[in-house]
Every structure is written in C-alpha cells, then in structure tokens.
Design a protein around this motif. Structure first.
Motif, mmCIF file in Angstrom:
data_model
loop_
_atom_site.group_PDB
_atom_site.id
_atom_site.type_symbol
_atom_site.label_atom_id
_atom_site.label_comp_id
_atom_site.label_asym_id
_atom_site.label_seq_id
_atom_site.Cartn_x
_atom_site.Cartn_y
_atom_site.Cartn_z
ATOM 1 N N GLY A 1 -41.474 55.573 -16.739
ATOM 2 C CA GLY A 1 -40.092 56.008 -16.884
ATOM 3 C C GLY A 1 -39.896 57.399 -16.333
ATOM 4 N N ASN A 2 -38.695 57.932 -16.529
ATOM 5 C CA ASN A 2 -38.348 59.238 -15.956
ATOM 6 C C ASN A 2 -37.850 60.245 -16.989
ATOM 7 O OD1 ASN A 2 -38.890 58.404 -13.217
ATOM 8 N ND2 ASN A 2 -37.004 57.208 -13.334
ATOM 9 N N ILE A 3 -37.941 59.919 -18.280
ATOM 10 C CA ILE A 3 -37.393 60.802 -19.318
ATOM 11 C C ILE A 3 -38.440 61.819 -19.778
ATOM 12 C CG2 ILE A 3 -36.375 60.912 -21.621
ATOM 13 C CD1 ILE A 3 -35.289 58.088 -21.132
ATOM 14 N N ASP A 4 -39.518 61.328 -20.367
ATOM 15 C CA ASP A 4 -40.607 62.200 -20.811
ATOM 16 C C ASP A 4 -41.845 61.342 -21.074
ATOM 17 O OD1 ASP A 4 -38.982 62.582 -24.044
ATOM 18 O OD2 ASP A 4 -40.411 61.059 -23.418
ATOM 19 N N TRP A 5 -42.869 61.980 -21.601
ATOM 20 C CA TRP A 5 -44.138 61.293 -21.819
ATOM 21 C C TRP A 5 -44.015 60.112 -22.768
ATOM 22 C CZ3 TRP A 5 -47.675 62.806 -18.534
ATOM 23 C CH2 TRP A 5 -47.749 64.144 -18.129
ATOM 24 N N TYR A 6 -43.160 60.246 -23.768
ATOM 25 C CA TYR A 6 -43.225 59.365 -24.926
ATOM 26 C C TYR A 6 -42.094 58.347 -24.995
ATOM 27 C CZ TYR A 6 -46.137 63.342 -26.007
ATOM 28 O OH TYR A 6 -47.073 64.342 -25.931
#
Length: 119
Positions: A99-104
């Motif tokens: 994804g492109n939001i964050d690690w989690y």
C-alpha cells in the motif's frame, strides 16, 4: 485487478530457515510500502516486516529483528522474507501486503501461506 501471491511456506524444525516470496501483479507501479504480516491461531494479525520503495528502508517487529530480512525487487514487483533461527512461536499464516499509506495499513493483501515451526 491487483493480486499478491505468496509462496515458500511450509514445515520446518526450530532453528531452521524459510524464505517466503510474494509476487504482485495487476499494477503499473509498485506499492510504496510492502511488507509481511502474520496471524497465529487465536491471535490478531501482526506486523512482521516492511520495506519502502524509495530507499529500501526496512522496518521489523521486535520479535523477529535480527533473525529476519526483507527485500524487494521493484523491477519484478516482488518482495521476499528470509527467516532464520525460526522458533515455534513463529508458527502462523504469513501474509504479503502492499500500500501507500504507512507500514501498518496496507491496502492490498495476499491470501497467506502457512509457516509451521516444530519444536
């Protein structure tokens, strides 16, 4: 349609090693974050390791740090997870995610591959 397909799971004795691979198809560009999560029976899914596209910076859960290496090939849209010194508590279904939001908070998930570590 985006697909993430894992491979490489199996049964291994404690102290052994496994290499998981994930292939992403159906996209014209790679996810900024790619990573691996796992879910053991009766437990919530947890983050294991992640890698960033821009600089290949890596992030590991404390439980696997020092025993695990994540790597990615942006040209091939693949991400691998090398796990060494495996412990019975590493037994879980391992999921590739991107994804492109964050690690989690990945947007896309694979179907998972079972890793079983016998004592």
């Amino acid at each position: 349609q985006v697909q993430l397909v894992e491979s490489g799971g199996g049964l291994v004795q404690a102290g052994g090693s496994l290499r998981l691979s994930c292939a992403v198809s159906g996209r014209t560009f790679s996810f900024y974050y790619m990573g691996w999560f796992r879910q053991a029976p009766g437990k919530e899914r947890e983050f294991v390791a992640g890698i960033r596209r821009s600089d290949s910076y890596t992030n590991y859960a404390d439980s696997v740090k020092g025993r695990t290496t994540i790597s990615r090939d942006n040209a091939k849209n693949t991400v691998d997870l090398q796990m060494n010194s495996l412990k019975p508590e590493d037994t879980a279904v391992y999921y590739c995610a991107g994804g492109n939001i964050d690690w989690y908070r990945p947007t896309y998930w694979g179907q998972g591959t079972q890793v079983t570590v016998s004592s």
